[in-house]
Design a protein around this motif. Structure first.
Motif, PDB file in Angstrom:
ATOM      1  N   CYS A  44      -5.268  31.399   8.440  1.00 19.90           N
ATOM      2  CA  CYS A  44      -4.279  32.425   8.749  1.00 19.90           C
ATOM      3  C   CYS A  44      -3.392  31.978   9.903  1.00 19.90           C
ATOM      4  CB  CYS A  44      -4.985  33.731   9.106  1.00 19.90           C
ATOM      5  SG  CYS A  44      -5.910  33.616  10.647  1.00 19.90           S
ATOM      6  N   CYS A  45      -2.469  32.824  10.226  1.00 21.00           N
ATOM      7  CA  CYS A  45      -1.582  32.619  11.371  1.00 21.00           C
ATOM      8  C   CYS A  45      -0.873  31.280  11.251  1.00 21.00           C
ATOM      9  CB  CYS A  45      -2.362  32.719  12.673  1.00 21.00           C
ATOM     10  SG  CYS A  45      -3.336  34.224  12.762  1.00 21.00           S
ATOM     11  N   ASP A  46      -0.822  30.524  12.347  1.00 12.70           N
ATOM     12  CA  ASP A  46      -0.130  29.237  12.324  1.00 12.70           C
ATOM     13  C   ASP A  46      -0.903  28.180  11.555  1.00 12.70           C
ATOM     14  OD1 ASP A  46       2.242  29.844  13.631  1.00 12.70           O
ATOM     15  OD2 ASP A  46       1.282  29.687  15.595  1.00 12.70           O
ATOM     16  N   GLY A  47      -2.153  28.472  11.180  1.00 11.88           N
ATOM     17  CA  GLY A  47      -2.927  27.512  10.414  1.00 11.88           C
ATOM     18  C   GLY A  47      -2.332  27.241   9.054  1.00 11.88           C
ATOM     19  N   SER A  48      -1.429  28.107   8.580  1.00 13.80           N
ATOM     20  CA  SER A  48      -0.810  27.900   7.281  1.00 13.80           C
ATOM     21  C   SER A  48       0.534  27.179   7.403  1.00 13.80           C
ATOM     22  CB  SER A  48      -0.637  29.235   6.557  1.00 13.80           C
ATOM     23  OG  SER A  48       0.129  30.113   7.350  1.00 13.80           O
ATOM     24  N   SER A  49       0.955  26.864   8.611  1.00 11.38           N
ATOM     25  CA  SER A  49       2.192  26.123   8.846  1.00 11.38           C
ATOM     26  C   SER A  49       1.876  24.649   9.052  1.00 11.38           C
ATOM     27  CB  SER A  49       2.894  26.642  10.103  1.00 11.38           C
ATOM     28  OG  SER A  49       3.267  27.980   9.955  1.00 11.38           O
ATOM     29  N   PRO A  50       2.796  23.771   8.646  1.00 13.70           N
ATOM     30  CA  PRO A  50       2.551  22.350   8.927  1.00 13.70           C
ATOM     31  C   PRO A  50       2.693  22.112  10.425  1.00 13.70           C
ATOM     32  CG  PRO A  50       4.753  22.641   8.061  1.00 13.70           C
ATOM     33  CD  PRO A  50       4.087  23.984   8.005  1.00 13.70           C
ATOM     34  N   MET A  51       1.741  21.421  10.982  1.00 10.11           N
ATOM     35  CA  MET A  51       1.749  21.134  12.414  1.00 10.11           C
ATOM     36  C   MET A  51       2.164  19.679  12.618  1.00 10.11           C
ATOM     37  SD  MET A  51       0.695  24.021  13.673  1.00 10.11           S
ATOM     38  CE  MET A  51      -0.014  23.754  15.264  1.00 10.11           C
ATOM     39  N   CYS A  52       3.082  19.458  13.532  1.00  8.15           N
ATOM     40  CA  CYS A  52       3.585  18.118  13.826  1.00  8.15           C
ATOM     41  C   CYS A  52       3.051  17.692  15.186  1.00  8.15           C
ATOM     42  CB  CYS A  52       5.108  18.128  13.820  1.00  8.15           C
ATOM     43  SG  CYS A  52       5.853  16.495  14.003  1.00  8.15           S
ATOM     44  N   TYR A  53       2.411  16.532  15.210  1.00 11.48           N
ATOM     45  CA  TYR A  53       1.783  16.013  16.425  1.00 11.48           C
ATOM     46  C   TYR A  53       2.252  14.587  16.689  1.00 11.48           C
ATOM     47  CZ  TYR A  53      -1.770  19.580  15.332  1.00 11.48           C
ATOM     48  OH  TYR A  53      -2.423  20.747  15.030  1.00 11.48           O
ATOM     49  N   PRO A  54       2.164  14.155  17.949  1.00  8.04           N
ATOM     50  CA  PRO A  54       2.317  12.715  18.180  1.00  8.04           C
ATOM     51  C   PRO A  54       1.223  11.990  17.390  1.00  8.04           C
ATOM     52  CG  PRO A  54       2.514  13.907  20.244  1.00  8.04           C
ATOM     53  CD  PRO A  54       2.055  14.901  19.209  1.00  8.04           C
ATOM     54  N   GLU A  55       1.570  10.880  16.761  1.00 10.95           N
ATOM     55  CA  GLU A  55       0.627  10.115  15.947  1.00 10.95           C
ATOM     56  C   GLU A  55      -0.660   9.855  16.722  1.00 10.95           C
ATOM     57  OE1 GLU A  55      -1.074   8.278  12.856  1.00 10.95           O
ATOM     58  OE2 GLU A  55       0.986   8.980  12.703  1.00 10.95           O
ATOM     59  N   GLY A  56      -1.787  10.181  16.101  1.00  9.43           N
ATOM     60  CA  GLY A  56      -3.084   9.939  16.710  1.00  9.43           C
ATOM     61  C   GLY A  56      -3.604  11.070  17.579  1.00  9.43           C
ATOM     62  N   GLU A  57      -2.756  12.041  17.915  1.00 12.48           N
ATOM     63  CA  GLU A  57      -3.217  13.156  18.742  1.00 12.48           C
ATOM     64  C   GLU A  57      -4.134  14.093  17.964  1.00 12.48           C
ATOM     65  OE1 GLU A  57      -1.038  16.797  20.839  1.00 12.48           O
ATOM     66  OE2 GLU A  57      -0.550  14.864  21.754  1.00 12.48           O
ATOM     67  N   PHE A  58      -3.892  14.208  16.667  1.00 12.62           N
ATOM     68  CA  PHE A  58      -4.774  14.974  15.791  1.00 12.62           C
ATOM     69  C   PHE A  58      -5.587  13.956  15.002  1.00 12.62           C
ATOM     70  CE2 PHE A  58      -6.119  17.072  11.964  1.00 12.62           C
ATOM     71  CZ  PHE A  58      -6.416  18.362  12.357  1.00 12.62           C
ATOM     72  N   LEU A  59      -6.887  13.996  15.155  1.00 16.18           N
ATOM     73  CA  LEU A  59      -7.735  13.009  14.490  1.00 16.18           C
ATOM     74  C   LEU A  59      -8.065  13.460  13.078  1.00 16.18           C
ATOM     75  CD1 LEU A  59     -10.138  12.100  17.422  1.00 16.18           C
ATOM     76  CD2 LEU A  59      -8.051  10.934  16.697  1.00 16.18           C
ATOM     77  N   THR A  60      -7.759  12.619  12.116  1.00 17.88           N
ATOM     78  CA  THR A  60      -8.098  12.906  10.729  1.00 17.88           C
ATOM     79  C   THR A  60      -9.437  12.258  10.406  1.00 17.88           C
ATOM     80  OG1 THR A  60      -6.847  10.993   9.979  1.00 17.88           O
ATOM     81  CG2 THR A  60      -5.688  13.108  10.015  1.00 17.88           C
ATOM     82  N   ALA A  61     -10.072  12.765   9.345  1.00 15.18           N
ATOM     83  CA  ALA A  61     -11.391  12.260   8.964  1.00 15.18           C
ATOM     84  C   ALA A  61     -11.541  12.385   7.456  1.00 15.18           C
ATOM     85  CB  ALA A  61     -12.476  13.049   9.694  1.00 15.18           C
ATOM     86  N   GLU A  62     -12.755  12.237   6.959  1.00 16.16           N
ATOM     87  CA  GLU A  62     -13.031  12.355   5.526  1.00 16.16           C
ATOM     88  C   GLU A  62     -12.665  13.735   4.981  1.00 16.16           C
ATOM     89  OE1 GLU A  62     -14.046  10.048   3.253  1.00 16.16           O
ATOM     90  OE2 GLU A  62     -13.662   8.649   4.892  1.00 16.16           O
TER      91      GLU A  62
END
Length: 141
Positions: free
Chosen positions: A45-63
């Motif tokens: 919900c809320c902003d979780g449904s919007s695309p979030m733009c971060y500096p590369e590597g600031e948000f860690l992706t995983a499996e």
């Protein structure tokens, strides 16, 4: 004219993500301010449904995340179309990631990142610009 992402999902031959010209223009400005960028689209919900733009590597992706495409926002010599590059080729690639759980709901849609006036999440780099990114979606055949 929208800017389509490269195809990165094995076995697919179509782009899943695009940028409007307005989103591309804002991203070029944000790249100049913050350096390399990335998007992450989660669910919720809320902003979780919007695309979030971060500096590369600031948000860690995983499996738990899947890369849907890479958008090259570098301008060509005429300031128009991207030159199509990987980081070493003078390109400005922006990965668009989504949680795998959210992808299960959206796997039949093409996503277009647009920008509108307003204030989105304070965590997304466009927030201080008085604009926010949003997703426009359409069903794929």
């Amino acid at each position: 004219m929208t800017l389509e992402a490269s195809v990165v999902i094995p076995g697919e031959d179509f782009s899943r993500v695009a940028l409007t010209p307005e989103a591309t223009e804002l991203l070029r400005k944000l790249w100049d301010l913050h350096g390399p960028l990335m998007f992450h689209q989660s669910g919720g919900c809320c902003d979780g449904s919007s695309p979030m733009c971060y500096p590369e590597g600031e948000f860690l992706t995983a499996e738990a995340d899947i890369l849907l495409g890479v958008l090259d926002i570098s301008a060509g010599d005429d300031g128009g179309e991207p030159t199509g590059g990987a980081p070493g080729n003078g390109g400005k690639p922006i990965g668009f990631w989504m949680s795998r759980e959210q992808f299960e709901y959206w796997k039949h849609t093409h996503l277009t990142v647009d920008v509108v006036p307003g204030r989105g999440s304070g965590f997304s780099v466009e927030a201080p610009e008085g604009k926010r990114f949003l997703i426009r979606s359409r069903l794929m055949p």
